[in-house]
Design a protein around this motif. Structure first.
Motif, PDB file in Angstrom:
ATOM      1  N   MET A 229      38.251  51.359  49.637  1.00 24.26           N
ATOM      2  CA  MET A 229      38.247  50.037  49.002  1.00 24.26           C
ATOM      3  C   MET A 229      37.022  49.264  49.482  1.00 24.26           C
ATOM      4  SD  MET A 229      41.128  49.892  47.203  1.00 24.26           S
ATOM      5  CE  MET A 229      41.754  48.227  47.010  1.00 24.26           C
ATOM      6  N   GLU A 230      36.447  48.482  48.573  1.00 25.95           N
ATOM      7  CA  GLU A 230      35.318  47.644  48.965  1.00 25.95           C
ATOM      8  C   GLU A 230      35.237  46.419  48.041  1.00 25.95           C
ATOM      9  OE1 GLU A 230      31.341  49.411  46.901  1.00 25.95           O
ATOM     10  OE2 GLU A 230      32.189  50.676  48.466  1.00 25.95           O
ATOM     11  N   TYR A 231      34.470  45.408  48.514  1.00 29.05           N
ATOM     12  CA  TYR A 231      34.254  44.230  47.685  1.00 29.05           C
ATOM     13  C   TYR A 231      33.117  44.507  46.718  1.00 29.05           C
ATOM     14  CZ  TYR A 231      37.339  41.294  50.448  1.00 29.05           C
ATOM     15  OH  TYR A 231      38.440  40.767  51.057  1.00 29.05           O
ATOM     16  N   VAL A 232      33.300  44.052  45.493  1.00 29.30           N
ATOM     17  CA  VAL A 232      32.248  44.145  44.482  1.00 29.30           C
ATOM     18  C   VAL A 232      32.126  42.772  43.833  1.00 29.30           C
ATOM     19  CG1 VAL A 232      31.566  45.164  42.275  1.00 29.30           C
ATOM     20  CG2 VAL A 232      32.663  46.587  44.019  1.00 29.30           C
ATOM     21  N   SER A 233      30.884  42.295  43.713  1.00 31.46           N
ATOM     22  CA  SER A 233      30.625  41.029  43.035  1.00 31.46           C
ATOM     23  C   SER A 233      29.746  41.320  41.832  1.00 31.46           C
ATOM     24  CB  SER A 233      29.921  40.053  43.990  1.00 31.46           C
ATOM     25  OG  SER A 233      29.560  38.874  43.293  1.00 31.46           O
ATOM     26  N   VAL A 234      30.268  41.054  40.655  1.00 30.33           N
ATOM     27  CA  VAL A 234      29.541  41.397  39.430  1.00 30.33           C
ATOM     28  C   VAL A 234      29.629  40.211  38.467  1.00 30.33           C
ATOM     29  CG1 VAL A 234      31.625  42.559  38.525  1.00 30.33           C
ATOM     30  CG2 VAL A 234      29.402  43.067  37.526  1.00 30.33           C
ATOM     31  N   GLU A 235      28.532  39.964  37.747  1.00 26.18           N
ATOM     32  CA  GLU A 235      28.536  38.870  36.784  1.00 26.18           C
ATOM     33  C   GLU A 235      28.926  39.431  35.418  1.00 26.18           C
ATOM     34  OE1 GLU A 235      25.408  35.979  37.239  1.00 26.18           O
ATOM     35  OE2 GLU A 235      25.372  35.699  35.060  1.00 26.18           O
ATOM     36  N   VAL A 236      30.000  38.920  34.888  1.00 26.60           N
ATOM     37  CA  VAL A 236      30.478  39.394  33.582  1.00 26.60           C
ATOM     38  C   VAL A 236      30.474  38.230  32.601  1.00 26.60           C
ATOM     39  CG1 VAL A 236      32.377  40.460  32.316  1.00 26.60           C
ATOM     40  CG2 VAL A 236      31.935  41.141  34.679  1.00 26.60           C
ATOM     41  N   ASN A 237      29.719  38.358  31.549  1.00 28.27           N
ATOM     42  CA  ASN A 237      29.616  37.312  30.519  1.00 28.27           C
ATOM     43  C   ASN A 237      29.289  35.950  31.132  1.00 28.27           C
ATOM     44  OD1 ASN A 237      30.274  39.360  28.773  1.00 28.27           O
ATOM     45  ND2 ASN A 237      32.416  38.752  28.536  1.00 28.27           N
ATOM     46  N   GLY A 238      28.423  35.967  32.139  1.00 31.06           N
ATOM     47  CA  GLY A 238      27.958  34.727  32.743  1.00 31.06           C
ATOM     48  C   GLY A 238      28.828  34.178  33.853  1.00 31.06           C
ATOM     49  N   HIS A 239      29.910  34.864  34.190  1.00 25.11           N
ATOM     50  CA  HIS A 239      30.798  34.403  35.259  1.00 25.11           C
ATOM     51  C   HIS A 239      30.811  35.432  36.387  1.00 25.11           C
ATOM     52  CE1 HIS A 239      32.362  31.250  32.653  1.00 25.11           C
ATOM     53  NE2 HIS A 239      32.474  32.174  31.708  1.00 25.11           N
ATOM     54  N   THR A 240      30.698  34.940  37.629  1.00 24.70           N
ATOM     55  CA  THR A 240      30.747  35.846  38.774  1.00 24.70           C
ATOM     56  C   THR A 240      32.191  36.265  39.034  1.00 24.70           C
ATOM     57  OG1 THR A 240      28.825  34.785  39.748  1.00 24.70           O
ATOM     58  CG2 THR A 240      30.194  36.105  41.229  1.00 24.70           C
ATOM     59  N   ARG A 241      32.393  37.556  39.147  1.00 24.65           N
ATOM     60  CA  ARG A 241      33.726  38.101  39.401  1.00 24.65           C
ATOM     61  C   ARG A 241      33.663  38.906  40.691  1.00 24.65           C
ATOM     62  NH1 ARG A 241      37.365  36.070  35.604  1.00 24.65           N
ATOM     63  NH2 ARG A 241      36.358  36.019  33.566  1.00 24.65           N
ATOM     64  N   VAL A 242      34.566  38.587  41.611  1.00 24.80           N
ATOM     65  CA  VAL A 242      34.616  39.321  42.872  1.00 24.80           C
ATOM     66  C   VAL A 242      35.945  40.055  42.924  1.00 24.80           C
ATOM     67  CG1 VAL A 242      34.549  39.158  45.386  1.00 24.80           C
ATOM     68  CG2 VAL A 242      33.171  37.585  43.999  1.00 24.80           C
ATOM     69  N   THR A 243      35.875  41.325  43.261  1.00 24.19           N
ATOM     70  CA  THR A 243      37.107  42.099  43.327  1.00 24.19           C
ATOM     71  C   THR A 243      37.076  42.996  44.560  1.00 24.19           C
ATOM     72  OG1 THR A 243      38.575  43.598  42.109  1.00 24.19           O
ATOM     73  CG2 THR A 243      36.206  43.978  41.883  1.00 24.19           C
ATOM     74  N   TYR A 244      38.242  43.332  45.050  1.00 28.93           N
ATOM     75  CA  TYR A 244      38.366  44.257  46.179  1.00 28.93           C
ATOM     76  C   TYR A 244      39.081  45.476  45.632  1.00 28.93           C
ATOM     77  CZ  TYR A 244      39.502  45.997  50.836  1.00 28.93           C
ATOM     78  OH  TYR A 244      39.618  46.773  51.960  1.00 28.93           O
ATOM     79  N   THR A 245      38.342  46.566  45.501  1.00 24.91           N
ATOM     80  CA  THR A 245      38.896  47.653  44.702  1.00 24.91           C
ATOM     81  C   THR A 245      38.331  49.002  45.120  1.00 24.91           C
ATOM     82  OG1 THR A 245      39.253  48.309  42.393  1.00 24.91           O
ATOM     83  CG2 THR A 245      37.068  47.540  42.938  1.00 24.91           C
ATOM     84  N   ASP A 246      38.887  50.050  44.561  1.00 24.65           N
ATOM     85  CA  ASP A 246      38.329  51.399  44.709  1.00 24.65           C
ATOM     86  C   ASP A 246      36.987  51.421  43.973  1.00 24.65           C
ATOM     87  OD1 ASP A 246      37.602  54.016  44.525  1.00 24.65           O
ATOM     88  OD2 ASP A 246      39.541  54.722  43.735  1.00 24.65           O
ATOM     89  N   PRO A 247      35.881  51.663  44.668  1.00 25.34           N
ATOM     90  CA  PRO A 247      34.574  51.610  44.004  1.00 25.34           C
ATOM     91  C   PRO A 247      34.386  52.674  42.924  1.00 25.34           C
ATOM     92  CG  PRO A 247      34.357  52.478  46.237  1.00 25.34           C
ATOM     93  CD  PRO A 247      35.768  51.991  46.100  1.00 25.34           C
ATOM     94  N   ALA A 248      35.266  53.649  42.891  1.00 28.92           N
ATOM     95  CA  ALA A 248      35.160  54.683  41.853  1.00 28.92           C
ATOM     96  C   ALA A 248      35.829  54.266  40.552  1.00 28.92           C
ATOM     97  CB  ALA A 248      35.783  55.985  42.346  1.00 28.92           C
ATOM     98  N   THR A 249      36.512  53.131  40.553  1.00 30.20           N
ATOM     99  CA  THR A 249      37.162  52.656  39.323  1.00 30.20           C
ATOM    100  C   THR A 249      36.120  52.519  38.219  1.00 30.20           C
ATOM    101  OG1 THR A 249      38.730  51.376  40.626  1.00 30.20           O
ATOM    102  CG2 THR A 249      38.497  50.762  38.307  1.00 30.20           C
ATOM    103  N   PRO A 250      36.342  53.088  37.045  1.00 26.70           N
ATOM    104  CA  PRO A 250      35.364  52.914  35.961  1.00 26.70           C
ATOM    105  C   PRO A 250      35.254  51.441  35.554  1.00 26.70           C
ATOM    106  CG  PRO A 250      36.852  54.729  35.476  1.00 26.70           C
ATOM    107  CD  PRO A 250      37.426  54.006  36.656  1.00 26.70           C
ATOM    108  N   LEU A 251      34.031  51.017  35.281  1.00 27.50           N
ATOM    109  CA  LEU A 251      33.803  49.641  34.831  1.00 27.50           C
ATOM    110  C   LEU A 251      34.686  49.314  33.627  1.00 27.50           C
ATOM    111  CD1 LEU A 251      32.243  46.953  34.691  1.00 27.50           C
ATOM    112  CD2 LEU A 251      30.413  48.192  33.474  1.00 27.50           C
ATOM    113  N   ALA A 252      34.841  50.254  32.704  1.00 20.00           N
ATOM    114  CA  ALA A 252      35.645  50.002  31.497  1.00 20.00           C
ATOM    115  C   ALA A 252      37.087  49.638  31.869  1.00 20.00           C
ATOM    116  CB  ALA A 252      35.630  51.228  30.592  1.00 20.00           C
ATOM    117  N   VAL A 253      37.633  50.310  32.877  1.00 22.79           N
ATOM    118  CA  VAL A 253      39.011  50.039  33.298  1.00 22.79           C
ATOM    119  C   VAL A 253      39.090  48.659  33.936  1.00 22.79           C
ATOM    120  CG1 VAL A 253      40.840  50.768  34.882  1.00 22.79           C
ATOM    121  CG2 VAL A 253      39.571  52.483  33.547  1.00 22.79           C
TER     122      VAL A 253
END
Ligand code: FES
Ligand code: FES
Length: 157
Positions: free
Chosen positions: A1-25
């Motif tokens: 598990m790790e933190y990921v910070s990604v900007e989606v449609n102009g909004h910053t989204r932070v999640t703590y997740t399995d880094p292998a999770t597909p972006l689509a999911v």
């Protein structure tokens, strides 16, 4: 598990997740952005296409861990049913699709193309869309509609 910070449609989204999770999911299940479809899940159909840092990518193939610090645009960034983007409106008017499954991916591939190349040739359009499969093979109307989009400059909204 790790933190990921990604900007989606102009909004910053932070999640703590399995880094292998597909972006689509992640987009569909955690952010509830269900415009992005999952068809094959292995990079062959293009239904999951989103724009990452300006490039069209198959989000089923992108592990979430690789999106840290990146910008993602999904089809929801364009418009909604009450306020479609001019590209979407033109595709609807011209009857360019027969289903809602391949459509979001095609639209995002098209938007990525036109952002980088506002006047693509026919060959460039075909190359940009070659990863987006339509099982009903309705490509003729689609290419005609894209020609009109380019001629009318609809991508410059
Ligand atoms: Fe990603 Fe088919 S679901 S390419
Ligand atoms: Fe969607 Fe053909 S219109 S698969």
């Amino acid at each position: 598990m790790e933190y990921v910070s990604v900007e989606v449609n102009g909004h910053t989204r932070v999640t703590y997740t399995d880094p292998a999770t597909p972006l689509a999911v992640f987009l569909r299940e955690e952010l509830e952005l269900r415009g992005t479809k999952i068809g094959c899940g292995n990079g062959e159909c293009g239904a999951c296409t989103v724009i990452m840092d300006g490039r069209a990518v198959c989000s089923c193939l992108v592990p979430l861990g690789r999106t840290d610090g990146r910008e993602i645009d999904t089809v929801e960034s364009l418009g909604d049913p009450d306020d479609l983007h001019p590209i979407q409106r033109k595709l609807v008017e011209r009857g360019a699709f027969q289903c809602g499954f391949c459509t979001p991916g095609v639209v995002m591939s098209l938007v990525a193309l036109l952002r980088g190349n506002p006047n693509p040739t026919d060959a460039e359009m075909r190359i940009a869309l070659q990863g987006n499969l339509c099982r009903c093979s309705g490509y003729v109307k689609l290419l005609e509609a894209i020609g009109e989009i380019v001629r009318e400059g609809l991508h410059e909204r």
